[in-house]
Enzyme design. Structure first.
Site, PDB file in Angstrom:
ATOM      1  CB  ALA A   1      -2.523   5.026  -2.757  1.00 18.54           C
TER       2      ALA A   1
ATOM      3  NE  ARG B   1       0.329  11.783  10.211  1.00 20.01           N
ATOM      4  CZ  ARG B   1       0.025  10.614  10.773  1.00 20.01           C
ATOM      5  NH1 ARG B   1       0.184  10.449  12.067  1.00 20.01           N
ATOM      6  NH2 ARG B   1      -0.421   9.615  10.030  1.00 20.01           N
TER       7      ARG B   1
ATOM      8  CB  ALA C   1      60.753  23.403 -11.285  1.00 20.47           C
TER       9      ALA C   1
ATOM     10  CD  GLN D   1      -6.641   3.759  -2.597  1.00 24.23           C
ATOM     11  OE1 GLN D   1      -5.505   4.012  -2.210  1.00 24.23           O
ATOM     12  NE2 GLN D   1      -7.626   3.469  -1.776  1.00 24.23           N
TER      13      GLN D   1
ATOM     14  CG  LEU E   1      -1.776  -1.235   1.448  1.00 26.77           C
ATOM     15  CD1 LEU E   1      -2.674  -1.043   2.663  1.00 26.77           C
ATOM     16  CD2 LEU E   1      -2.603  -1.520   0.201  1.00 26.77           C
TER      17      LEU E   1
ATOM     18  CE1 TYR F   1      41.399  17.365 -12.643  1.00 20.61           C
ATOM     19  CE2 TYR F   1      42.300  18.582 -14.497  1.00 20.61           C
ATOM     20  CZ  TYR F   1      41.384  17.686 -13.983  1.00 20.61           C
ATOM     21  OH  TYR F   1      40.465  17.107 -14.808  1.00 20.61           O
TER      22      TYR F   1
HETATM   23  C1  UD1 Z   1      -3.097   1.659   9.547  1.00 19.57           C
HETATM   24  C2  UD1 Z   1      -4.047   0.647  10.167  1.00 19.57           C
HETATM   25  C3  UD1 Z   1      -3.793   0.576  11.674  1.00 19.57           C
HETATM   26  C4  UD1 Z   1      -2.357   0.205  11.920  1.00 19.57           C
HETATM   27  C5  UD1 Z   1      -1.400   1.162  11.201  1.00 19.57           C
HETATM   28  C6  UD1 Z   1       0.009   0.631  11.267  1.00 19.57           C
HETATM   29  C7  UD1 Z   1      -6.127   0.700   8.890  1.00 19.57           C
HETATM   30  C8  UD1 Z   1      -7.502   1.214   8.816  1.00 19.57           C
HETATM   31  N1  UD1 Z   1      -5.398   1.079   9.936  1.00 19.57           N
HETATM   32  O1  UD1 Z   1      -3.392   2.932  10.117  1.00 19.57           O
HETATM   33  O2  UD1 Z   1      -4.648  -0.397  12.261  1.00 19.57           O
HETATM   34  O3  UD1 Z   1      -2.093   0.224  13.317  1.00 19.57           O
HETATM   35  O4  UD1 Z   1      -1.744   1.260   9.807  1.00 19.57           O
HETATM   36  O5  UD1 Z   1       0.907   1.528  10.702  1.00 19.57           O
HETATM   37  O6  UD1 Z   1      -5.702  -0.063   8.040  1.00 19.57           O
HETATM   38  N2  UD1 Z   1      -3.053   3.795   2.013  1.00 19.57           N
HETATM   39  C9  UD1 Z   1      -3.429   3.671   0.691  1.00 19.57           C
HETATM   40  N3  UD1 Z   1      -4.661   4.064   0.323  1.00 19.57           N
HETATM   41  C10 UD1 Z   1      -5.562   4.567   1.212  1.00 19.57           C
HETATM   42  C11 UD1 Z   1      -5.172   4.679   2.562  1.00 19.57           C
HETATM   43  C12 UD1 Z   1      -3.895   4.283   2.929  1.00 19.57           C
HETATM   44  O7  UD1 Z   1      -2.639   3.214  -0.145  1.00 19.57           O
HETATM   45  O8  UD1 Z   1      -6.681   4.891   0.798  1.00 19.57           O
HETATM   46  C13 UD1 Z   1      -1.693   3.355   2.372  1.00 19.57           C
HETATM   47  C14 UD1 Z   1      -0.854   4.484   2.930  1.00 19.57           C
HETATM   48  O9  UD1 Z   1      -0.128   5.109   1.886  1.00 19.57           O
HETATM   49  C15 UD1 Z   1       0.069   3.738   3.886  1.00 19.57           C
HETATM   50  C16 UD1 Z   1      -0.778   2.564   4.368  1.00 19.57           C
HETATM   51  O10 UD1 Z   1      -1.818   2.419   3.424  1.00 19.57           O
HETATM   52  O11 UD1 Z   1       1.212   3.230   3.224  1.00 19.57           O
HETATM   53  C17 UD1 Z   1      -1.361   2.801   5.768  1.00 19.57           C
HETATM   54  O12 UD1 Z   1      -2.197   3.926   5.702  1.00 19.57           O
HETATM   55  P1  UD1 Z   1      -2.221   5.011   6.859  1.00 19.57           P
HETATM   56  O13 UD1 Z   1      -3.148   6.102   6.471  1.00 19.57           O
HETATM   57  O14 UD1 Z   1      -0.837   5.348   7.250  1.00 19.57           O
HETATM   58  O15 UD1 Z   1      -2.948   4.162   8.005  1.00 19.57           O
HETATM   59  P2  UD1 Z   1      -2.789   4.343   9.554  1.00 19.57           P
HETATM   60  O16 UD1 Z   1      -3.730   5.387  10.021  1.00 19.57           O
HETATM   61  O17 UD1 Z   1      -1.366   4.461   9.906  1.00 19.57           O
HETATM   62 MG    MG Z   2       0.518   4.918   8.823  1.00 21.17          MG
END
Ligand code: UD1
Ligand code: MG
Length: 461
Positions: free
Chosen positions: A13, A18, A424, A76, A11, A367
């Site tokens: 996307a 932050r 030289a 996505q 994942l 050089y």
């Molecule tokens: C998520 C988990 C949480 C876990 C944490 C660990 C869910 C709902 N929550 O929370 O339980 O403790 O990770 O780090 O799964 N992403 C997408 N598409 C989206 C949303 C997110 O690709 O629509 C990707 C983000 O880029 C990231 C990953 O999914 O790489 C996690 O997403 P993030 O928003 O960081 O989830 P957390 O709130 O950290």
């Molecule tokens: Mg996260």
């Protein structure tokens, strides 16, 4: 149980708000390698069926950064949650697959941990990687029943104060049979505080169907730590560096201060190598036995022979250094430089695309570029190859045993014969014959009648 060959979904996307960055989060780097590349390399180490990366925010940049890796890209377009993200890849995945979900922002995950996770599951169970944290804030909490079985995951934002006290959290890493996953994803709802389709909700759906849920608890919080801000990025960089340096030391390298060496690539070192403080390695580097690397040295893509001594403040970039050479202090060796054995390169010497044969010395303030230097040549202080005419680069060749006097300019293309001596202060513009002295110098004269000027006295009136 069959050996599992996973299909892996990464994942990646999300925007990474932050980070406060123009770069997508997964392109920030640890040890000069993007977060997503760390995860993809870990995934590849598992010999998976396929790797699917879910991309969205600035996807073209993410694809470009991973162009040398075999990946199926799945867009996505709108980030509607982790469940929605996984669903985008499902049309390409067959029902008999076991899907391993990884996060593009959890870069230090290790293949062995993932193997431990999926060795527990079969086609009618699923696995979740968890970790116990002193400060679980921000993570989804693992809810267990009185028999210690996992029953669901509740996100921080949806949790009440009692749930927030739970310290076992979801790492975001799962192994799930594709046939079940497809069905569960189709029934996810977004009726939660964030209005997202949570992948974590499939746990409760599996429990409803009485499917067993296995957990593996990671005992290394760094390997499951996600990067959400630059402070966490720095924490993982330091952790990764300490792991790299520990490996070097365990292999027989002495490091004066493990906190002051960075490895942004790979280093293979022989026995009894000594590394002083503030040394940076980049790219692929091999180091022979008994090599000493002084303080404040940067080495990028280099092959260093046995018994080489690199003194302080050198920058060495794409260079091969033969056994027994002594380099620096303050030397700069630029790409395509090859030093034979027992070569001496001293302070404030810059070499570029230059081959120096055995036993030659370039000790001070020179050089030398686009040059072939023979063996046992001595190049005096302040020697310059004038290799560039403003348009083209030209070559200088210096024969074996030549002696180049200090402050010589060699205007290329030019050849200095073997055994030649250059006086030289000479400007060499034509090839010089071997074994004889060549020099260009105006005749020195003395003017006895000359007097130093004196200061004029300014009169009062
Ligand atoms: C998520 C988990 C949480 C876990 C944490 C660990 C869910 C709902 N929550 O929370 O339980 O403790 O990770 O780090 O799964 N992403 C997408 N598409 C989206 C949303 C997110 O690709 O629509 C990707 C983000 O880029 C990231 C990953 O999914 O790489 C996690 O997403 P993030 O928003 O960081 O989830 P957390 O709130 O950290
Ligand atoms: Mg996260």
């Amino acid at each position: 149980m069959d050996k599992i060959i996973p299909s892996i979904i990464i994942l990646a996307a999300g925007v990474g708000k932050r980070m406060h960055s123009d770069l997508p989060k997964v392109l920030h780097k640890i040890a000069d390698k993007s977060l997503i590349s760390h995860v993809v390399d870990c995934a590849n180490a598992l010999n998976p069926n396929n790797i699917y990366v879910i991309y969205g925010y600035k996807g073209a940049q993410v694809q470009q950064a991973c162009a040398d890796r075999k990946i199926f890209w799945v867009e996505q377009a709108q980030q509607l949650g982790t469940g929605h993200a996984v669903a985008q890849a499902m049309p390409s995945i067959t029902d008999d697959a076991m899907v391993l979900v990884l996060c593009g922002d959890v870069p230090l995950i290790k293949p062995a941990t993932l193997q431990a996770l999926y060795s527990k599951v079969d086609r009618n169970s699923l696995g979740v990687l968890t970790v116990v944290l002193d400060n679980p804030k921000g993570y989804g909490r693992i809810i267990r029943n009185t028999q210690n079985q996992v029953v669901r995951i509740i996100e921080e934002k949806d949790a009440d104060p009692e749930i927030k006290k739970i310290k076992e959290v979801n790492t975001g890493i799962f192994i799930i049979p594709a046939s079940h996953l497809r069905r569960w994803l189709a029934s996810l709802k977004n009726d939660n505080v964030q209005g997202e389709y949570y992948l974590t909700d499939i746990i409760a759906l599996a429990v409803d169907e009485n499917l067993p849920i296995h957990t593996t608890i990671s005992h290394d919080m760094y390997e499951v730590m996600g990067v959400n801000n630059r402070q966490q990025l720095a924490i993982l960089e330091r952790h990764y560096q300490s792991q790299q340096v520990n490996q070097l030391m365990l292999g027989g390298v002495s490091v004066r201060d493990p906190a002051r060496v960075d490895i942004r690539g790979t280093v293979q070192a022989g026995r009894d190598v000594l590394i002083d403080i503030d040394v940076i390695f980049e790219g692929d580097i091999t180091i022979g036995n008994q090599v000493k690397i002084g303080p404040h040295v940067v080495i990028r893509n280099a092959k260093i022979g046995d018994n080489v001594d690199i003194l302080s403040h050198c920058v060495i970039d794409n260079v091969v250094i033969g056994a027994g050479c002594r380099i620096g202090p303050f030397a700069r060796l630029r790409p395509d430089t090859v030093l034979g054995t027992q070569v001496r390169i001293g302070n404030f010497v810059e070499l570029k695309k230059t081959i120096v044969a055995e036993g030659s010395k370039i000790n001070h303030l020179s050089y030398i570029g686009d040059t072939e230097v023979g063996s046992d040549v001595n190049i005096g202080a302040g020697t310059i190859t004038c290799n560039y005419d403003g348009v083209n680069k030209h070559k200088t060749i210096i024969g074996d045993g030549a002696f180049i006097g200090s402050d010589t300019q060699l205007v290329a293309p030019v050849t200095v014969g073997a055994g030649a001596t250059i006086g030289a202060g000479t400007t060499i513009t034509k090839n010089t014959p071997p074994d004889v002295l060549t020099l260009s110098r105006t005749v020195q004269k003395t003017i006895s009648s000359w007097q130093r000027p004196t200061k004029k006295l300014i009169s009062d009136n």
